[in-house]
Design an enzyme around this catalytic site. Sequence first.
Site, PDB file in Angstrom:
ATOM      1  N   PHE A   1     -62.608  27.505 129.266  1.00  0.00           N
ATOM      2  CA  PHE A   1     -63.719  28.382 128.897  1.00  0.00           C
ATOM      3  C   PHE A   1     -63.752  29.570 129.852  1.00  0.00           C
ATOM      4  CE2 PHE A   1     -64.783  24.220 127.363  1.00  0.00           C
ATOM      5  CZ  PHE A   1     -65.497  24.407 126.195  1.00  0.00           C
TER       6      PHE A   1
ATOM      7  N   THR B   1     -59.976  21.924 127.441  1.00  0.00           N
ATOM      8  CA  THR B   1     -60.359  23.230 126.906  1.00  0.00           C
ATOM      9  C   THR B   1     -60.722  24.143 128.061  1.00  0.00           C
ATOM     10  OG1 THR B   1     -61.183  22.291 124.832  1.00  0.00           O
ATOM     11  CG2 THR B   1     -61.960  24.492 125.418  1.00  0.00           C
TER      12      THR B   1
END
Length: 399
Positions: free
Chosen positions: A284, A282
Site C-alpha cells: 500500500f 499487498t
Amino acid sequence: MVMAVKGGVPIWGEATTLFSNQGVSDLRSNRSGLCLNLSLRKWECCCLGVSLAQRAITPVEDEKPILPGMESAGAIQRVEDTDARGFHKDMNLLPKPLTASDISPSPNDGSKVRVAYQGLPGAYSEAAALKAYPKCETVPCDQFEAAFKAVELWLVDKAVLPIENSVAGSIHRNYDLLLRHRLHIVGEVQLLVNHCLLGLPGVEKEELKCVLSHPQALAQCEMTLSSLGIVRVNTDDTALAAQMVASTGVRDTGAVASSRAAEIYGLQILSDKIQDDDDNITRFLILAREPIIPGTERQYKTSVVFTLEEGPGVLFKALAVFALRGINLTKIESRPQKQRPLRVVDDSNQGSAKYFDYLFYIDFEASMADPRAQYALGHLQEFARFLRVLGCYPMDKIP
C-alpha cells in the site's frame, strides 16, 4: 533547500522562495544545463552555473480542476435506521463510505490523524491504515478516486491505497490516479493478507453453497473453494461481502474476508488461511498533500514517472543511469499515455508506422538526499521528455 555542485560534491542550503504552490515534483530537461526541480516542500536542486528556469508543468494526463463552492451533504453520514433482517451487530453505527461528491470538510481538532481508504470497515486497506497509524481515525471511501479527493479537499490527512499484490500484480487504476492527482507518496505499508472463510454463527463450512468476495480474493483462494464445490459471486470489496452475508442472514452463503471483518459484522470464522499462497502480501502507498523531507538515517525508496523519446535502446539507457550508480530498482511499471496513445515515427503521409506511447513508473532504493539519486535523475533527464518525482519515503519491511 538548494543544492549546488562544488567540486563534484553536492551542497545543500536553505531556499528562500517556495518554488511550487502545487505540491508537485516535476523535472524538466534543459539543454544548456541541468535543472532539477524537486518540490519537497521548499527544496530546489540545481547545478552550478545554471539559472533557475521558469517552472512549467506540462500535463500528461487528464487533470480535472477542483471547483470551489461545491456543496455536499457531508463527508460521513450515518446509515439510515432500518430493520434489516439478519444483522448480528448494529451496523448502523458503522461510517458510511465517502463518495467522490462528498466534498464538505469536517472539523478536525488535530487529536487524531484521519486516514482515508477504499472499502468498508474490515477491509484490508483499513488494516493497512491501522498498521501505519495505530491510533488513527479511519475514513472509508466507496472508490479509489474518492480517497484521493478526500485528501486534496482536506477531509482527511492521509490516504492508504493498494498499489500491487504479490499474487495478483499491480493495481493499474491507482497508478493512473497517482499522475492525475497532485498528491505525494509519503510512506508504504507491506501487509500480509490472510483470507478467512466466514459464515453465520452456527453454520458449518460444508453447508455453504455460495461465497461472496472481491474477484482477486476469490482467485487467491481457488484451491480451497474448488474443493468445497462452492459457487463464487463477485463483490466490490471483501468487507462488503461480509456485510452482505450478515445483513441477508442466508445460512448457505459465506464470504471470503479478513478476521477483522468477521469481528465487525458478527460472523463466524469457518476456516482460516484459505489462500493458495501463504506469502500473499499487498503493498500500500500512503499519500499526503505535502511531501516529507527525506533523510539518510534509514532506508528510503523513491518513486518516479517519466516518458521517453522514441529510439533504439532509449529505455536501456534510462535504466542504466541507476545501474551505473549502484541503485537497486524494485519496481517498473508501464502504462499507456492516454492523451497521446499512439506516436507517429516519421512525418511522411504514406502509411508510416505508429507505436504506443508509454509512461514508465519506477521505484528505486535510494533517498533523494543521496547524491547518487540526484545525479541519476539528472542523467535521466537527457532521455526523458517528462519526469516527475512522485515521492521519497521510508521503506516498510515485509512482516
